[in-house]
Motif scaffolding. Structure first.
Motif, PDB file in Angstrom:
ATOM      1  N   SER A 102      46.650  16.479  19.622  1.00 51.32           N
ATOM      2  CA  SER A 102      46.238  17.839  19.212  1.00 51.32           C
ATOM      3  C   SER A 102      45.598  18.413  17.922  1.00 51.32           C
ATOM      4  O   SER A 102      45.114  19.521  18.171  1.00 51.32           O
ATOM      5  CB  SER A 102      47.609  18.651  19.714  1.00 51.32           C
ATOM      6  OG  SER A 102      48.672  18.228  18.896  1.00 51.32           O
ATOM      7  N   ALA A 103      45.856  17.552  17.312  1.00 51.29           N
ATOM      8  CA  ALA A 103      45.468  17.952  15.721  1.00 51.29           C
ATOM      9  C   ALA A 103      44.543  17.063  15.049  1.00 51.29           C
ATOM     10  O   ALA A 103      44.007  17.286  13.952  1.00 51.29           O
ATOM     11  CB  ALA A 103      46.465  18.397  14.887  1.00 51.29           C
ATOM     12  N   GLY A 104      44.274  15.772  15.571  1.00 56.91           N
ATOM     13  CA  GLY A 104      43.502  14.703  15.190  1.00 56.91           C
ATOM     14  C   GLY A 104      41.933  14.592  15.170  1.00 56.91           C
ATOM     15  O   GLY A 104      41.516  13.854  14.524  1.00 56.91           O
ATOM     16  N   LEU A 105      41.399  15.565  16.044  1.00 59.02           N
ATOM     17  CA  LEU A 105      40.016  15.575  16.334  1.00 59.02           C
ATOM     18  C   LEU A 105      39.305  16.790  16.060  1.00 59.02           C
ATOM     19  O   LEU A 105      38.148  16.489  15.270  1.00 59.02           O
ATOM     20  CB  LEU A 105      39.835  15.124  18.110  1.00 59.02           C
ATOM     21  CG  LEU A 105      40.516  14.049  18.438  1.00 59.02           C
ATOM     22  CD1 LEU A 105      40.395  13.958  19.924  1.00 59.02           C
ATOM     23  CD2 LEU A 105      39.199  12.810  18.088  1.00 59.02           C
ATOM     24  N   ASP A 106      39.850  17.773  16.423  1.00 58.39           N
ATOM     25  CA  ASP A 106      39.057  19.033  16.193  1.00 58.39           C
ATOM     26  C   ASP A 106      38.507  19.553  14.830  1.00 58.39           C
ATOM     27  O   ASP A 106      37.249  19.609  14.816  1.00 58.39           O
ATOM     28  CB  ASP A 106      39.563  20.407  16.839  1.00 58.39           C
ATOM     29  CG  ASP A 106      39.323  20.112  18.463  1.00 58.39           C
ATOM     30  OD1 ASP A 106      38.702  21.228  19.051  1.00 58.39           O
ATOM     31  OD2 ASP A 106      39.897  19.338  18.988  1.00 58.39           O
ATOM     32  N   THR A 107      39.233  19.441  14.001  1.00 56.22           N
ATOM     33  CA  THR A 107      38.989  19.653  12.613  1.00 56.22           C
ATOM     34  C   THR A 107      37.957  18.804  11.849  1.00 56.22           C
ATOM     35  O   THR A 107      37.101  19.198  11.092  1.00 56.22           O
ATOM     36  CB  THR A 107      40.132  19.836  11.614  1.00 56.22           C
ATOM     37  OG1 THR A 107      41.214  18.539  11.701  1.00 56.22           O
ATOM     38  CG2 THR A 107      40.952  20.945  12.099  1.00 56.22           C
ATOM     39  N   THR A 108      38.230  17.285  12.362  1.00 55.26           N
ATOM     40  CA  THR A 108      37.057  16.518  11.900  1.00 55.26           C
ATOM     41  C   THR A 108      35.959  16.588  12.594  1.00 55.26           C
ATOM     42  O   THR A 108      34.868  16.735  11.724  1.00 55.26           O
ATOM     43  CB  THR A 108      37.677  14.936  12.101  1.00 55.26           C
ATOM     44  OG1 THR A 108      39.009  14.828  11.768  1.00 55.26           O
ATOM     45  CG2 THR A 108      36.519  13.831  11.660  1.00 55.26           C
TER      46      THR A 108
END
Length: 404
Positions: free
Chosen positions: A242-248
């Motif tokens: 849920s949080a490990g992909l989009d921001t990168t």
């Protein structure tokens, strides 16, 4: 006294702006600047919450985890008073002492040693993808590079099953959309787009569907040792989903766009691809892909001369703080020669982004490969913004390149 009444009577500046409206999400800086310059702490009447865009206060809030708590949700919803759409994160939405146990496990899974072991594979994958995609001459820099690369290397490193990965983007989109207001068409659309994604995540969190020789194995080994429960191990896996992909992904896309608009920065990177890390850090400062993070006031306190009451929400405007002229010289300029230490892109303190080393390695690997293989490039049409309450970047960026 109601939350709204408390805010109105506190003597703080009151703004009738909405940073989560579609027009603001399309053009965010004017609203963020208004929040930051109106006062140290302001009351946003549109949502009945506090906000600050001052760099010093953002840091103060991050470092005072006892006063500004995370366990009541890090979005606009106070999850102690309202039901949430999913179980809370066992890292991001935990206070001490529970946070220490799970954070320690995540730090172990993503240690410097582990990241170094993955580096060669990540770099090789980046060069292979850049060579293949850029050989086409024209492509979409978001879908074909900025999204495709992390979506390949991170799930492989975690140990996810190969099937169903298309759900990762829609699930994460819903996760971050839900951090903002939920009485909006944006949230309702995200729920529809994520049809099937929540079931996929529940399935992928289960031990039998993971490769325990990869990062996920660290969590289930801890469960076997009795340090955590197996349910908590699965929720730690969900943190990646849920949080490990989009921001990168968004950070990489933002970096490519910034380079296309700043010829001197691109010339410097092309001449010296080892500057890729510096480029990414300035991107995080200037064009933060994660522009907000919320906290809940745990005990009556004063911040920036304003009295805050328990259970009130305060939003740290990270993007505004990263462009605070009190902290940064010429803050709106994308300048890879500046000292960017202290930017708020990954937070501070015990809740600083646990995956920041991985994100940096992914971005550095791809930007290095891009600068190594590409002579020149241009964005050939206006990029399409991603309209998400809690994320900032683009969903499409047509690009043309020439190779070395």
């Amino acid at each position: 006294m109601t939350t709204a009444a408390a805010g109105a009577s506190a003597g703080a500046p009151r703004l009738n702006v909405d940073p989560f409206s579609v027009p603001s999400l399309q053009d965010p800086f004017p609203v963020e600047d208004a929040i930051r310059e109106a006062g140290p702490v302001v009351w946003l009447e549109s949502h009945g919450i506090w906000a600050t865009g001052r760099a010093d206060l953002v840091q103060e809030i991050f470092l005072d985890q006892e006063t500004f708590i995370s366990s009541h949700g890090t979005g606009l919803t106070n999850t102690a008073l309202q039901d949430n759409w999913r179980k809370p994160s066992v890292i991001l939405e935990q206070d001490q002492p529970q946070h220490t146990v799970t954070r320690k496990l995540m730090n172990s899974a993503l240690s410097l040693k582990v990241v170094k072991q993955l580096k060669d594979d990540f770099q090789a994958a980046a060069h292979a993808m850049v060579e293949e995609v850029c050989s086409r001459g024209e492509f979409d820099a978001v879908t074909d590079l900025a999204e495709a690369y992390p979506l390949q290397v991170l799930p492989d490193a975690i140990g996810l099953a190969p099937e169903g990965r298309e759900h990762l983007l829609t699930y994460a989109h819903l996760n971050f959309q839900a951090m903002g207001p939920r009485d909006t068409a944006l949230y309702e659309d995200a729920v529809l787009q994520a049809a099937g994604a929540q079931e996929y995540v529940e399935w992928q969190m289960r031990r039998e569907n993971l490769d325990e020789s990869k990062l996920a194995g660290t969590f289930f080994a801890a469960a076997d040792a009795g340090t955590i429960t197996e349910e908590t191990a699965g929720l730690l896996v969900r943190t990646f989903l849920s949080a490990g992909l989009d921001t990168t992904m968004l950070g990489i896309g933002n970096a490519l766009l910034a380079l296309s608009r700043t010829p001197e920065a691109w010339a410097a990177l092309r001449a010296d691809p080892s500057l890729a890390r510096t480029v990414f850090e300035e991107t995080l400062r200037c064009y933060a892909p994660s522009p907000f993070i919320g906290r809940t006031v745990g005990t009556r306190t004063k911040l920036g001369g304003v009295v805050l009451e328990p259970e009130q929400k305060i939003v740290n405007c990270l993007s505004a703080a990263n462009r605070d002229p009190r902290r940064w010289e010429n803050p709106d300029s994308f300048d890879i020669t500046r000292d960017v230490r202290g930017h708020a892109g990954f937070g501070y303190g015990i809740h600083a982004c646990v995956g920041q080393m991985m994100a940096r390695m992914e971005a550095e690997s791809l930007l290095t490969a891009f600068a190594t293989h590409v002579t020149s490039f241009e964005v050939t049409a206006e990029p399409v913004r991603k309209i998400n309450h809690w994320l900032r970047g683009y969903t499409s960026m047509p690009m043309r390149v020439t190779l070395r």
